[in-house]
Design a protein around this motif. Structure first.
Motif, PDB file in Angstrom:
ATOM      1  N   LYS A 180       0.842  -1.190   0.000  1.00  0.00           N
ATOM      2  CA  LYS A 180       0.000   0.000   0.000  1.00  0.00           C
ATOM      3  C   LYS A 180       0.888   1.254   0.000  1.00  0.00           C
ATOM      4  N   GLY A 181       0.554   2.168  -0.869  1.00  0.00           N
ATOM      5  CA  GLY A 181       1.338   3.403  -0.923  1.00  0.00           C
ATOM      6  C   GLY A 181       2.434   3.341  -1.976  1.00  0.00           C
ATOM      7  N   TYR A 182       2.772   2.159  -2.453  1.00  0.00           N
ATOM      8  CA  TYR A 182       3.825   2.063  -3.468  1.00  0.00           C
ATOM      9  C   TYR A 182       3.259   2.446  -4.818  1.00  0.00           C
ATOM     10  N   GLU A 183       3.937   3.359  -5.513  1.00  0.00           N
ATOM     11  CA  GLU A 183       3.456   3.781  -6.827  1.00  0.00           C
ATOM     12  C   GLU A 183       4.063   2.897  -7.898  1.00  0.00           C
ATOM     13  N   ASP A 205       8.311   1.549   5.540  1.00  0.00           N
ATOM     14  CA  ASP A 205       7.132   1.969   4.784  1.00  0.00           C
ATOM     15  C   ASP A 205       7.293   1.528   3.337  1.00  0.00           C
ATOM     16  N   ALA A 209       5.965   2.403   0.810  1.00  0.00           N
ATOM     17  CA  ALA A 209       5.910   3.524  -0.123  1.00  0.00           C
ATOM     18  C   ALA A 209       7.309   3.972  -0.505  1.00  0.00           C
ATOM     19  N   ARG A 210       8.268   3.729   0.365  1.00  0.00           N
ATOM     20  CA  ARG A 210       9.631   4.156   0.064  1.00  0.00           C
ATOM     21  C   ARG A 210      10.473   3.031  -0.516  1.00  0.00           C
TER      22      ARG A 210
END
Ligand SMILES: Nc1ncnc2c1ncn2[C@@H]1O[C@H](COP(=O)(O)OP(=O)(O)OP(=O)(O)O)[C@@H](O)[C@H]1O
Ligand SMILES: Nc1ncnc2c1ncn2[C@@H]1O[C@H](COP(=O)(O)OP(=O)(O)OP(=O)(O)O)[C@@H](O)[C@H]1O
Ligand SMILES: [Mg+2]
Ligand SMILES: [Mg+2]
Lengths: 313, 309, 388, 359, 359
Positions: free
Chosen positions: E265-268, E344, E346-347
């Motif tokens: 979640k949050g990963y583009e 995270d 996302a990073r």
């Protein structure tokens, strides 16, 4: 302007960034006869002629017979090539009452050459090695004396060395001659080896010390295997010097082991009537053959070795 | 724990005492013995012997009858010796300049990534393999006005062409020079080539970016950088020059007249032909002096205490 | 016993002559001649011989010019004493002129065997050259000097002169004897009188030599026998050279009087200097070898060997009692003069090698440059003043 | 006194090359199993000290003991040490196996024993597949391992390393550093390691000896050296980017530099340290924050901003001295921004102006 | 297309040494005033590219434009470039002044103009006191500055640097890096800088071109490259310590590696990236925390702890792959401790297993 067809990639045209290729692209067009190239090769060829001329003269003269030589056309090729002068130089030319040409001296030269080269290189390499890695008080002083010694004309040494050899009981023997060659080869060869070993990392030596290797072990197992180029240089210099030596060979030995150069000197200097230039040239070439062959075989290693041993310091 | 304790630890067995100095690295010293002996007995010993006997009137056999400076007076009073020294200077300076010039030029040309480098190098180097006797003989033949270059050129129609260096006392020394250069430049060229190869590629690039022409890069940048190489070359050339003897004997025997005499030949002749050892030794002592004068700066430059142990 | 004999006789006639010694030695004794020829003349060979003797590895016998060259070696006790052989065979009686034996004698002991007599005092002239130039063959130096311009005009080298120093000084010596006269010569060469050397008689010689050198400029050869070859082929008018040149003419199958003419003493003063070669026998410390050495010594003086050797060598035998009917004209002329007693000692006997060397330096410089005769004479006088 | 725990002990060591004194009366005790790093700038005598320990240089004075034995005059091979060099110094013409066994052969170790030890070292270092290659055919990292292996097979107590990693590229260096550390865990030998790379020193060492001009400045654990440098040299030397220094006066627990006053509450003065007079105030860039409340705070302008991935370095000037601040990699500071920075004087270091000793 | 803003433009560049193709159809546009860093491992063709731009190597194909001029066949000195070399390549026998003015003299620049330019360069680089020394009497940093000065006096638009700092020690490197950056601020020239040191690249560059085997892998700002590497090679290459990689499968926004499941979640994801199949999951050591609440958390054992002063590096294994965690320098973690780590997604970066392209 037309794009050179050398541009190989066609996919490039599709690339968004590239656009059209205008103006110069790819390698500069080559002009094989650039003035600078003509200069370079021209100079080299002119010098080559200077260096090759004597060899050529020796060769053609040695293939002429005496009547043609007398016509004086030094530079023209032999009209009727003959190997007689070579045969005569090798087997028939006379010195005093012996008429067996150079052949007699050839094997003597070989017999002198091999031990002299081996021993002088061995001694010089060990000395150079000791000077590089095992310095002790005064080692550099001795070395400097040695280098100065390289300048002393040999002739000065003839008498004192004769006396030293007499005291050692080596006069007139092969051993004495080997010793003389070793002595006179020592300065330049020690210098070469010393400089070469100086370029070997000290750490290698230290590692071997830690591994418990002693003087000789380090020399034979570590240093020797990695010094081929400098051995080649040293060998070439020694082979040339010893093979071409006349003075020591004749002064410190006796007729039974006179080297080839003595015969050469005898052939060249025994003038019987007219000088037989063709025989002289053939004899000269025959005598120079051994060092020449060694040169041609090991040319590349020679430059490498010189780079390693002579330039640094 | 004894981090700050300075007490002596005496549990050591053997290694607490320094060994006797002389026996340290004994094999190294033994192995250097030939070098030490050569340096001291042969080079120093014989030189001293020579110098001492130069003050005597020894004839055929060395004797210790001292006559002071007589031999030197006669030496410097002798026309032949003066001519010899002059010849040596002319020959030496020319040989030095031309050897450096030619060998550097050739090395630089060979270094320009040319084709057939190996062949050219071999051509330039091979004369070094031949003895001076051979060299002298061939050049005597080529320079002979009746069979050699002169006759060929005249044969081509240029009747007034004159090129007989070995028979003209004024230029005979240059005739010897031609042969000497032929024999000696190859080795020096190799040394120069090796030196050029050792120059950082980046220097060339920097000069190119600075827009410096090739020739100027050589004269202003490369040559000054090759100082050590030039020193090595200089020593080799100089030692050859001082000893030049065989070549003269083989080509001219000092002639015509005494026009091509050199000091080494004076020494040899005095010792063996004239049977005047004292005179020969005086001459060789003078030569030794020249050597020392040449060598002192070199030894100073090259070995003035370097390299870490 | 193998006996090594060193010498510098390597040219055609010389080698043939040595071969006679070798043959005789091998055939007449149980010993074996080991030839140690070293080409290049005494200058190359002598140091080799001396250093071998000094080095303690001497040869069985060795050639020297007799005279003063080996003096010190003898004094140092390095040479075998031959006195017993000499006395047994009566050398003093058979050697002629006896001065040759004197040169071998030091403190009444005899150390060498003279084997031949060489004389410098000859002028060799080419008939062909004179015929080509259209002048008659001269009969003395003055006529020859007068004919030189004609020879030159005919494209000949009037006087052939090799480039080696000993040739220049030898030729000068010959001119001296002929032009300055015997008295002046012996005053200078034997008594070392520098005043005479600086005097008018010698000035005449220097003038003549200066004139002659102009006519020898184009010789362009080094070796004496190459110069002789020019006379043989008629490229040169003549040459001042010792009797060994005879051998070259012989090898070239020329006939004296028909193809060439020889003038002893330049046709002015018919005298002969009696230099020559001698053999020394270095001490070996081995009785067998010494015996062999002595056998060789006596063999060298024996009649047949003397004849065979000297015929080949072109030199005169050292004993007057041999039959030389086989000799040619020139040699016979020489024998006659010898018999008449018109003899001089050779330079090797009167001057030390050192002094001779200095004179050679001077002469070679003189002959090859434009040195002023007066300057040369002054230097010459100085050398004589210093001579020992 | 008990030596049981001391592996290498150096007493009053002097070493001079001619008239240049390189090591001066140096004392050092290294514990058994310790990983000691000698750290110092180039030319300070680190290699020299190591060579003395190894016996490759003859000492001018003093003693060296290894495992309680005085080895001052012993041959290198008799000292029970193994050494790894910067250039590895592998024997170029021998295979890896030859390199490893050379020392053992010299010591006349039995054949099968050699086999065994080489096999073990190769296993530990994972170079079994390379045993028959020559050094020329190895990568830098592999050569490095062989060099260590050569020390390993000798079964010695003390390992000496002379900048063994400095010829390698950054990535490989990091990896091999870890391997070395693991090797030490595994073998528990005494290791003496010379470097001038402080990261290596910090990560590897049990204790670090910081050298300068042949003298040991400080001998302490990495934390000790980093947090409490004994003098300004050490403080400046350790830490990258380097510590920020402000020049001023300390008086009664307050540091004054131009218009800046810093209350040194929380700073532990050394017992010997004077509490007054001219002084340096030092604070590490990573101890300066922009986002936290701190005892000392003031404003600066960001002059240069260097993003370094994981961190961002901001350069500014405080009281005329350059001043670095290390921020998180995500910090979006830009050049020219004004920042409010703060730090805790308790984490600072104070040095006397004259002696440069810690206050 | 407008070239006004383009300083150096490289089109379809090919370069081969004999049969070895070193640069392959390479395109690159460098803006005016930009600081572009060419970064890549040894042998990837960085220096070759630079030499092509400088005109020191003849290209096999393609074009090079500098300031809108086609200079493909121009001589190096005509291209309006200055170059600084790794070994500095100072002329050893000339003084600093001589080094600086040699090129100008050669171009027949007027005497006083030379004086002026040299003085200005010396001032900028603060080498005025050194002008009369020879390079042999300078320290590494000073030589470096002279080498830059040599480029500076030529008043060119484009500066080329070939690893100009790699011969210097760490401290000096840091300092000179900053100076270079300042110089660029001041001069605003285009600078092309070759290095294999990522710290240099990150701190100096406006944009970084990452090269591998003669191809540019990614051309982006430092942040872009650090945060969003386009493929695994770049991700691995940039960052020290290197990014941690876990091998597994991605499916419907969830990454599975052995027993570990990570909700992305949050990963583009990139537009082109497939969202399923075998993949690498990469997370940087400095993006892993032990003290903060994070979307993904699990426990590991600290295997090795490396204190590095400002930070502490902890080594462990996750799902069989080595895993590094970068902690604060004050962290008191010890070997063997069990840590709860978190990060995270996302990073993180995801890469396709086969193509190694970013997902
Ligand atoms: N053989 C030698 N002769 C003279 N001085 C030397 C010698 N070897 C080293 N030195 C000097 O001793 C000092 C210490 O050298 P050393 O090699 O120990 O430094 P280092 O700390 O190892 O430096 P680096 O980090 O550069 O390796 C230096 O100043 C050096 O110049
Ligand atoms: N003159 C040459 N002949 C043949 N190959 C070459 C030549 N110069 C370079 N190469 C090869 O080209 C490739 C690229 O070399 P280049 O020097 O550009 O690498 P680099 O990226 O600068 O590496 P480094 O970081 O080590 O300097 C290398 O594989 C090298 O082996
Ligand atoms: Mg060191
Ligand atoms: Mg590169």
């Amino acid at each position: 302007m037309a794009n050179p067809s050398t541009l190989s990639s066609t996919a490039a045209a599709a690339n968004a960034v590239s656009g059209k290729l205008e103006g110069p692209a790819g390698p500069k067009p080559r002009r094989p006869f650039k003035p600078s190239n003509i200069m370079i090769y021209g100079t080299l060829i002119i010098f080559s002629m200077y260096y090759l001329l004597p060899l050529y003269v020796m060769l053609v003269t040695s293939l002429k017979d005496m009547s043609e030589v007398r016509m004086g056309r030094t530079f023209s090729p032999p009209m009727d090539p003959t190997f007689k002068p070579w045969i005569k130089a090798w087997a028939e030319a006379c010195t005093g009452i012996n008429c067996d040409g150079l052949s007699r001296g050839f094997w003597n030269s070989v017999r002198i050459l091999i031990p002299s080269v081996l021993i002088s290189i061995a001694v010089a390499s060990v000395s150079g090695y000791a000077l590089s890695f095992w310095r002790f008080k005064g080692s550099e002083v001795f070395f400097n004396i040695l280098i100065i010694g390289a300048f002393i004309p040999y002739q000065i040494m003839l008498y004192p060395i004769a006396i030293i050899l007499r005291e050692l009981g080596l006069f007139g023997s092969l051993g004495g001659l080997v010793m003389v060659h070793t002595i006179f080869g020592m300065p330049i060869n020690t210098l070469l080896f010393r400089n070469y070993f100086a370029s070997v990392p000290m750490e290698l030596f230290k590692a071997a010390r830690v591994d418990g290797a002693g003087f000789w072990q380090i020399f034979f197992q570590i240093m020797l295997p990695m010094s081929l180029p400098i051995f080649v240089v040293s060998m070439i210099i020694q082979v040339t010097g010893i093979w071409n030596d006349f003075l020591f060979g004749v002064v410190y030995t006796k007729p039974a082991i006179y080297p080839m150069t003595v015969q050469l000197n005898n052939i060249v200097n025994s003038v019987q009537g007219v000088k037989e230039y063709n025989v002289n040239m053939a004899a000269t070439l025959l005598t120079g053959l051994v060092p020449l062959i060694i040169y041609f075989i090991s040319g590349k290693l020679f430059v490498r070795g010189i780079a390693a041993g002579a330039v640094k310091g | 724990m004894a981090v700050t304790d300075h007490g002596q630890i005496n549990s050591g067995r053997d290694f607490a005492k320094p060994p006797i100095r002389l026996f340290k690295n004994l094999s190294a010293k033994l192995a250097s013995l030939p070098m030490i002996m050569t340096a001291t007995v042969i080079f120093v010993g014989c030189s001293i012997w020579t110098i001492v006997h130069s003050f005597t009137n020894s004839r055929l056999l060395p004797k210790l009858n001292f006559v002071g400076l007589d031999q030197y007076e006669r030496l410097w009073g002798s026309n032949r010796w003066i001519v010899s020294v002059e010849n040596l200077m002319i020959f030496g300076i020319c040989s030095l300049i031309f050897t450096l010039l030619i060998s550097f030029t050739l090395a630089a040309l060979l270094d320009r990534k040319i084709r057939f480098e190996d062949s050219f190098r071999t051509i330039f180097l091979y004369p070094f393999a031949l003895s001076f006797i051979v060299t002298g003989l061939v050049w005597q033949w080529i320079l002979n006005p009746e069979f050699g270059i002169q006759s060929v050129v005249r044969g081509l129609g240029w009747e007034s062409f004159n090129f007989d260096p070995l028979y003209n006392p004024d230029i005979v020394i240059y005739g010897i020079l031609i042969a000497g250069l032929w024999q000696g430049t190859g080795l020096i060229m190799c040394i120069m080539l090796a030196g050029l190869r050792g120059i950082d590629e980046d220097i060339w690039k920097a000069a190119k970016v600075d827009g410096i022409g090739t020739l100027k890069t050589y004269t202003h940048v490369i040559i000054p950088m090759m100082k050590p190489v030039f020193i090595t070359a200089l020593v080799l050339i100089a030692s050859g020059i001082i000893k030049v003897y065989d070549l003269v004997v083989a080509q001219t025997s000092g002639g015509p007249g005494i026009a091509s005499e050199v000091p080494a030949k004076y020494v040899y002749d005095s010792l063996f032909l004239r049977q005047n050892l004292g005179q020969g030794f005086a001459a060789s002592t003078m030569m030794l002096c020249m050597v020392v004068v040449i060598l002192i700066p070199y030894v100073y430059l090259q070995y003035g205490g370097k390299k870490d142990g | 016993v193998d006996l090594e004999v060193t010498h510098w006789w390597t040219s055609g006639g010389e080698a043939a002559a040595v071969a006679e010694f070798a043959k005789a030695f091998n055939e007449k004794t149980d010993h074996n001649w080991v030839d140690g020829a070293i080409a290049g003349g005494g200058g190359t060979a002598r140091p080799i011989m001396i250093s071998r003797i000094l080095g303690g590895d001497p040869m069985g016998a060795t050639q020297f010019n007799h005279g003063r060259q080996a003096e010190e070696l003898v004094e140092a006790g390095l040479m075998l004493d031959l006195t017993d052989v000499a006395e047994a065979e009566g050398w003093r009686d058979i050697v002629h002129p006896v001065s040759l034996l004197d040169s071998c004698t030091i403190d009444d002991r005899i150390y060498c065997v003279p084997v031949n007599i060489h004389s410098w005092q000859w002028l060799w002239l080419s008939h062909k050259a004179f015929a080509d130039a259209g002048v008659p063959v001269p009969s003395n130096w003055d006529e020859y000097a007068a004919a030189m311009p004609a020879l030159e005009a005919a494209g000949k080298v009037p006087l052939a002169m090799g480039g080696q120093p000993w040739q220049s000084s030898g030729a000068f010596g010959v001119l001296t004897v002929a032009l300055a006269g015997l008295d002046a010569w012996s005053a200078v060469s034997v008594d070392k009188d520098a005043d005479v050397a600086a005097g008018p008689e010698y000035a005449k010689v220097f003038e003549a030599a200066a004139a002659a050198r102009e006519y020898s400029k184009n010789t362009n050869v080094q070796d004496w026998n190459q110069a002789t070859a020019m006379v043989i082929t008629g490229d040169a008018g003549g040459q001042i050279m010792g009797d060994w040149a005879q051998g070259e003419f012989a090898v070239a199958e020329q006939v004296a009087g028909e193809d060439y003419t020889c003038l002893p003493g330049l046709g002015v003063n018919e005298v002969i200097s009696t230099g020559g070669d001698a053999f020394y026998f270095p001490k070996q410390g081995d009785a067998d070898i010494e015996a062999a050495q002595k056998e060789l010594a006596s063999l060298m003086l024996s009649k047949e060997v003397q004849v065979a050797f000297n015929l080949k060598k072109g030199s005169l035998p050292v004993r007057g009692d041999v039959d030389l009917t086989a000799a040619n004209d020139c040699m016979k002329k020489g024998l006659e003069i010898l018999a008449s007693g018109a003899i001089l000692p050779d330079g090797n006997q009167t001057l030390s090698p050192d002094t001779q060397g200095q004179i050679e330096d001077l002469m070679t410089e003189f002959w090859s440059s434009d040195m002023d005769p007066a300057d040369a004479q002054a230097t010459y006088a100085a050398i004589i003043a210093d001579a020992d | 006194m008990t030596n049981d725990n001391v592996s290498v002990s150096i007493r009053n060591l002097d070493l001079a090359f001619g008239s240049i004194k390189v090591l001066k009366n140096l004392d050092l005790d290294i514990h058994k199993g310790e990983f000691l790093v000698l750290l110092g700038s180039s030319g300070c005598g680190k290699s020299t000290l190591l060579n003395c320990i190894a016996g490759l240089l003859e000492v001018s004075g003093g003693q060296i003991h290894i495992n309680g034995k005085n080895v001052t005059w012993a041959e290198p091979s008799e000292r029970g040490i193994g050494m790894v060099f910067q250039s590895y110094a592998l024997y170029p013409q021998m295979t890896v196996k030859g390199n490893l066994s050379f020392g053992l052969k010299n010591a006349r170790v039995a054949k099968d024993e050699i086999e065994k030890r080489v096999a073990r070292a190769a296993e530990i270092l994972q170079i079994e597949p390379l045993l028959d290659r020559k050094p020329g055919a190895l990568s830098g990292g592999q050569r490095q391992r062989v060099a260590i292996g050569r020390a390993l097979v000798r079964d010695v107590d003390v390992f000496l390393f002379d900048e063994p990693l400095s010829n390698l590229d950054a990535k490989l260096r990091t990896d091999l550093r870890v391997e070395l550390k693991q090797l030490h865990e595994q073998l528990k030998n005494t290791m003496i390691y010379v470097t001038h790379d402080q990261i290596e020193a910090m990560t590897l060492a049990d204790r670090i000896a910081i050298m300068k001009d042949g003298l040991i400045q400080q001998l302490d654990s990495p934390h000790g050296i980093y947090d409490k440098p004994v003098n300004k040299y050490v403080a400046d030397f350790i830490g990258s980017p380097a510590m920020n220094f402000l020049e001023g006066n300390v008086d009664g627990g307050v540091f004054t530099a131009k218009d800046l006053k810093i209350d040194l509450k929380g700073y532990e003065f050394t017992p010997a340290g004077a509490t007054g007079g001219p002084a340096w105030f030092g604070i590490r860039p990573e101890h300066v924050y922009i986002d936290k409340e701190q005892p000392v705070m003031f404003e600066v302008k960001a002059e240069i901003v260097e993003p370094m991935g994981a961190d961002t370095l901001v350069w500014t000037h405080v009281c005329g001295s350059p001043f670095r601040i290390r921020l998180d990699g995500q910090a979006k500071t830009r050049m020219g921004d004004t920042l409010t920075i703060g730090f805790d004087p308790a984490r600072a270091s104070m040095f006397d102006k004259a002696t440069e000793e810690r206050l």
